[in-house]
Design an enzyme around this catalytic site. Sequence first.
Site, PDB file in Angstrom:
ATOM      1  N   GLY A   1      -2.512 -13.824  -8.531  1.00 34.15           N
ATOM      2  CA  GLY A   1      -2.758 -14.102  -9.952  1.00 34.15           C
ATOM      3  C   GLY A   1      -1.744 -13.490 -10.890  1.00 34.15           C
ATOM      4  O   GLY A   1      -1.135 -14.184 -11.705  1.00 34.15           O
TER       5      GLY A   1
ATOM      6  N   TYR B   1       7.303  -5.814 -13.916  1.00 34.40           N
ATOM      7  CA  TYR B   1       7.438  -4.358 -13.842  1.00 34.40           C
ATOM      8  C   TYR B   1       6.923  -3.789 -15.167  1.00 34.40           C
ATOM      9  O   TYR B   1       7.631  -3.104 -15.892  1.00 34.40           O
ATOM     10  CB  TYR B   1       8.890  -3.949 -13.593  1.00 34.40           C
ATOM     11  CG  TYR B   1       9.394  -4.247 -12.196  1.00 34.40           C
ATOM     12  CD1 TYR B   1       8.505  -4.626 -11.181  1.00 34.40           C
ATOM     13  CD2 TYR B   1      10.742  -4.143 -11.881  1.00 34.40           C
ATOM     14  CE1 TYR B   1       8.974  -4.893  -9.904  1.00 34.40           C
ATOM     15  CE2 TYR B   1      11.209  -4.410 -10.599  1.00 34.40           C
ATOM     16  CZ  TYR B   1      10.323  -4.791  -9.614  1.00 34.40           C
ATOM     17  OH  TYR B   1      10.788  -5.054  -8.357  1.00 34.40           O
TER      18      TYR B   1
HETATM   19  C1  LIG Z   1       3.213  -1.650  -4.686  1.00 31.46           C
HETATM   20  C2  LIG Z   1       3.741  -2.751  -5.561  1.00 31.46           C
HETATM   21  C3  LIG Z   1       4.756  -3.571  -5.092  1.00 31.46           C
HETATM   22  C4  LIG Z   1       5.258  -4.606  -5.873  1.00 31.46           C
HETATM   23  N1  LIG Z   1       6.250  -5.399  -5.378  1.00 31.46           N
HETATM   24  C5  LIG Z   1       6.696  -6.438  -6.117  1.00 31.46           C
HETATM   25  C6  LIG Z   1       7.697  -7.326  -5.619  1.00 31.46           C
HETATM   26  O1  LIG Z   1       8.165  -7.185  -4.502  1.00 31.46           O
HETATM   27  N2  LIG Z   1       8.103  -8.340  -6.413  1.00 31.46           N
HETATM   28  C7  LIG Z   1       7.581  -8.527  -7.666  1.00 31.46           C
HETATM   29  O2  LIG Z   1       7.965  -9.491  -8.346  1.00 31.46           O
HETATM   30  N3  LIG Z   1       6.657  -7.702  -8.158  1.00 31.46           N
HETATM   31  C8  LIG Z   1       6.206  -6.671  -7.419  1.00 31.46           C
HETATM   32  N4  LIG Z   1       5.246  -5.855  -7.937  1.00 31.46           N
HETATM   33  C9  LIG Z   1       4.733  -6.119  -9.284  1.00 31.46           C
HETATM   34  C10 LIG Z   1       3.661  -7.198  -9.236  1.00 31.46           C
HETATM   35  O3  LIG Z   1       4.245  -8.457  -9.013  1.00 31.46           O
HETATM   36  C11 LIG Z   1       2.935  -7.253 -10.565  1.00 31.46           C
HETATM   37  O4  LIG Z   1       2.329  -6.027 -10.829  1.00 31.46           O
HETATM   38  C12 LIG Z   1       1.897  -8.363 -10.573  1.00 31.46           C
HETATM   39  O5  LIG Z   1       1.559  -8.669 -11.895  1.00 31.46           O
HETATM   40  C13 LIG Z   1       0.675  -7.959  -9.777  1.00 31.46           C
HETATM   41  O6  LIG Z   1      -0.257  -8.981  -9.675  1.00 31.46           O
HETATM   42  P1  LIG Z   1      -1.769  -8.590  -9.351  1.00 31.46           P
HETATM   43  O7  LIG Z   1      -2.571  -9.821  -9.402  1.00 31.46           O
HETATM   44  O8  LIG Z   1      -1.802  -7.756  -8.127  1.00 31.46           O
HETATM   45  O9  LIG Z   1      -1.995  -7.623 -10.519  1.00 31.46           O
HETATM   46  P2  LIG Z   1      -3.182  -7.489 -11.693  1.00 31.46           P
HETATM   47  O10 LIG Z   1      -3.097  -6.072 -12.121  1.00 31.46           O
HETATM   48  O11 LIG Z   1      -4.471  -8.016 -11.241  1.00 31.46           O
HETATM   49  O12 LIG Z   1      -2.615  -8.434 -12.835  1.00 31.46           O
HETATM   50  C14 LIG Z   1      -1.376  -8.223 -13.489  1.00 31.46           C
HETATM   51  C15 LIG Z   1      -1.382  -8.927 -14.847  1.00 31.46           C
HETATM   52  O13 LIG Z   1      -1.672 -10.309 -14.686  1.00 31.46           O
HETATM   53  C16 LIG Z   1      -2.899 -10.650 -15.323  1.00 31.46           C
HETATM   54  N5  LIG Z   1      -3.655 -11.515 -14.421  1.00 31.46           N
HETATM   55  C17 LIG Z   1      -4.035 -11.226 -13.150  1.00 31.46           C
HETATM   56  N6  LIG Z   1      -4.699 -12.251 -12.624  1.00 31.46           N
HETATM   57  C18 LIG Z   1      -4.746 -13.214 -13.569  1.00 31.46           C
HETATM   58  C19 LIG Z   1      -5.329 -14.504 -13.599  1.00 31.46           C
HETATM   59  N7  LIG Z   1      -5.991 -14.995 -12.550  1.00 31.46           N
HETATM   60  N8  LIG Z   1      -5.221 -15.231 -14.726  1.00 31.46           N
HETATM   61  C20 LIG Z   1      -4.569 -14.729 -15.810  1.00 31.46           C
HETATM   62  N9  LIG Z   1      -4.001 -13.505 -15.822  1.00 31.46           N
HETATM   63  C21 LIG Z   1      -4.088 -12.757 -14.711  1.00 31.46           C
HETATM   64  C22 LIG Z   1      -3.610  -9.340 -15.543  1.00 31.46           C
HETATM   65  O14 LIG Z   1      -4.532  -9.414 -16.605  1.00 31.46           O
HETATM   66  C23 LIG Z   1      -2.448  -8.404 -15.811  1.00 31.46           C
HETATM   67  O15 LIG Z   1      -1.995  -8.574 -17.124  1.00 31.46           O
HETATM   68  C24 LIG Z   1       4.729  -4.815  -7.168  1.00 31.46           C
HETATM   69  C25 LIG Z   1       3.721  -3.970  -7.643  1.00 31.46           C
HETATM   70  C26 LIG Z   1       3.227  -2.947  -6.862  1.00 31.46           C
HETATM   71  C27 LIG Z   1       2.149  -2.035  -7.400  1.00 31.46           C
END
Ligand SMILES: Cc1cc2nc3c(=O)[nH]c(=O)nc-3n(C[C@H](O)[C@H](O)[C@H](O)COP(=O)(O)OP(=O)(O)OC[C@H]3O[C@@H](n4cnc5c(N)ncnc54)[C@H](O)[C@@H]3O)c2cc1C
Length: 537
Positions: free
Chosen positions: A185, A478
Amino acid sequence: MEKSIPLFSFYLSLLLILFLYPSPSLGEDDNSVYVSFLQCVTNHTNSPDQVSNIVFAQSNVSFSSVLRNYIRNARFNISSTPKPLIIVTPLQESHVQATVICAKAIGVQLKIRSGGHDYEGISYVFDEPFIILDMFNLRKIIVDIENEVAVVQVGATLGEVYYSIWEKSKVHGFPAGVCPTVGVGGHLSGGGYGNMLRKYGLSVDQIIDAEIVDVNGKLLNKESMGEDLFWAIRGGGGASFAVIISYTVKLVPVPEIVTYFRVEKTLEENATDLVVQWQQVAPNTDDRLFMRLLLQPVTSKVKKGEATIRASVVALFLGRADEVVSILEKDFPLLGLKKETCVESSWIDSVLWWGNFDNETKPEALLDRDLDSANFLKRKSDYAQNPISKDGLEWIWKKMIELGKTGLVFNPYGGKMWEIPADATPFPHRAGNLFKIQYSVNWKDPEETKNFTTQARRLYSYMTPFVSKNPRSAFLNYRDLDIGVNEFGENSFDEGKVYGEKYFNGNFQRLVKIKSAVDPENFFRNEQSIPVYPGKN
Ligand SMILES: Cc1cc2nc3c(=O)[nH]c(=O)nc-3n(C[C@H](O)[C@H](O)[C@H](O)COP(=O)(O)OP(=O)(O)OC[C@H]3O[C@@H](n4cnc5c(N)ncnc54)[C@H](O)[C@@H]3O)c2cc1C
Ligand SMILES: *[C@@H]1O[C@H](CO)[C@@H](O)[C@H](O)[C@H]1NC(C)=O
Ligand SMILES: *[C@@H]1O[C@H](CO)[C@@H](O)[C@H](O)[C@H]1NC(C)=O
Ligand SMILES: *[C@@H]1O[C@H](CO)[C@@H](O)[C@H](O)[C@H]1NC(C)=O
Ligand SMILES: *[C@@H]1O[C@H](CO)[C@@H](O)[C@H](O)[C@H]1NC(C)=O
Ligand SMILES: *[C@@H]1O[C@H](CO)[C@@H](O)[C@H](O)[C@H]1NC(C)=O
Ligand SMILES: *[C@@H]1O[C@H](CO)[C@@H](O)[C@H](O)[C@H]1NC(C)=O
């Protein structure tokens, strides 16, 4: 001036709510909010019998474990972190629709969480009363090899996506992040990149359809949401626009055998010259080759007790070892890559290696969600548009060693990244960018939070002469609240313009226009959401 406008409309809608829902609202006790929310959700779903299983009040015994399961930054797992009033864990689309309608109706902010990896925790932390819409149950993945597409719900992790593709085909993959627990997401709506970006671009470059719930609780797809909104949710951050339910993506071909390797050199082993050459080669070489560069202050093994910098080149090549060795002998002699250093494997085993699993690990490890486990961390980002000179690098090493712990990760662009126009998706950092820089520091003790966040900010400040300017660009995924904090969480237009232009450059204005059209009341907002035009709110 700017701030009073959104506040005014906030109070206006609060008044309206009080009028429509005379029973509990903000300010009353949490339980009454829970009761009216539950009743509203029950009224607005076609499966009222399920509702009592998906709405968690603070008093519920499972509340804190549900909350903690997808906390991925321990900075937001302390007693002073604001907690939601309610957590909703939808099992189907209609639960999402009802949640949007009812959060709006009772005037409580909604935070959308998929994998919880937001670096600033904004999917589960807020300064006003809020409800978490926790999407982890919506994790279906349908892989269609014949048509080379997959439909992926937002609660799936990247590891599950890779595993599901691998189950059906050994010669297909998907270009996304390297950490398997990241959620679809946030990752896909925010840009998403991984070690195939030079060959296939970002995750968003492969999205061909989506299912969303808009601010009115309507279920829409690519056709019914329209071209503008479909553009916005492919890199503009979903949370400003709608709740994403699923994305339909194109799969990409991967060879049966790929090659990975890691080569490390410290300053005593001429790491500086290596980095000088890396900057020439990594963004320009064969686009099947991705060579990430990690730079870390460490203790020298040669000069005991002294600090040095370790440069590690970590690579994936979509081809065989012989070929990459011969490419790099010619292009990157200072790396000194030997065939013995290379490992040939299936694509899925390279995914495991990049995910830091050892080489005996089976692909099933990608299904492990590793719940309720996190480090303390801080990340920041920059873009380098010119190579950094040898003198510049030596000065940076000195500063990194002084600071002590914060590392840098250089991710090379080029290839497909330079071919896709900057306005094809909201993600603007394409041609002209040699590499993205990530600032990275992890720690274990909450007492050290101030120390290390300050350290990362200092290094960022030292890097000013070497990175993009006007704006100093940043990568949305990020997330970094330092680059435009809004103390009200309400985001006035002018503040929004600061971080908005850093994340989106020339695409910011189009995002504002779309935001103003699809969510004029600014219901979907957070500390760094896309603002609406002043006067629209
Ligand atoms: C350990 C780690 C490794 C990472 N490695 C990479 C990498 O290799 N490449 C890269 O590009 N990024 C990487 N990231 C960053 C990652 O892509 C972002 O943090 C991403 O937004 C995480 O998505 P999430 O659904 O897990 O996060 P969440 O914290 O659930 O969401 C992140 C944001 O998106 C919004 N959101 C989530 N789901 C939805 C939805 N269904 N509809 C609308 N909005 C939504 C949330 O409200 C928030 O603003 C990494 C992060 C971490 C912590
Ligand atoms: C829910 O529906 C019931 C019965 O139709 C009605 O009495 C009640 O007011 C509704 N409540 C809300 C919050 O919509
Ligand atoms: C806690 O909330 C869940 C989800 O709504 C529900 O299934 C469960 O019965 C609740 N537990 C208690 C003790 O109320
Ligand atoms: C580092 O470079 C110097 C000068 O070019 C060279 O003499 C030396 O052998 C190199 N050291 C290593 C470990 O490669
Ligand atoms: C894993 O790596 C070790 C040492 O690097 C090697 O001896 C072993 O054969 C490898 N195992 C597999 C399954 O590749
Ligand atoms: C949160 O803190 C508790 C201890 O208070 C710990 O058991 C848990 O593992 C932590 N979870 C995360 C995600 O940091
Ligand atoms: C901050 O971190 C550095 C680097 O690890 C360490 O040397 C220093 O003692 C820390 N300071 C405090 C106050 O914790």
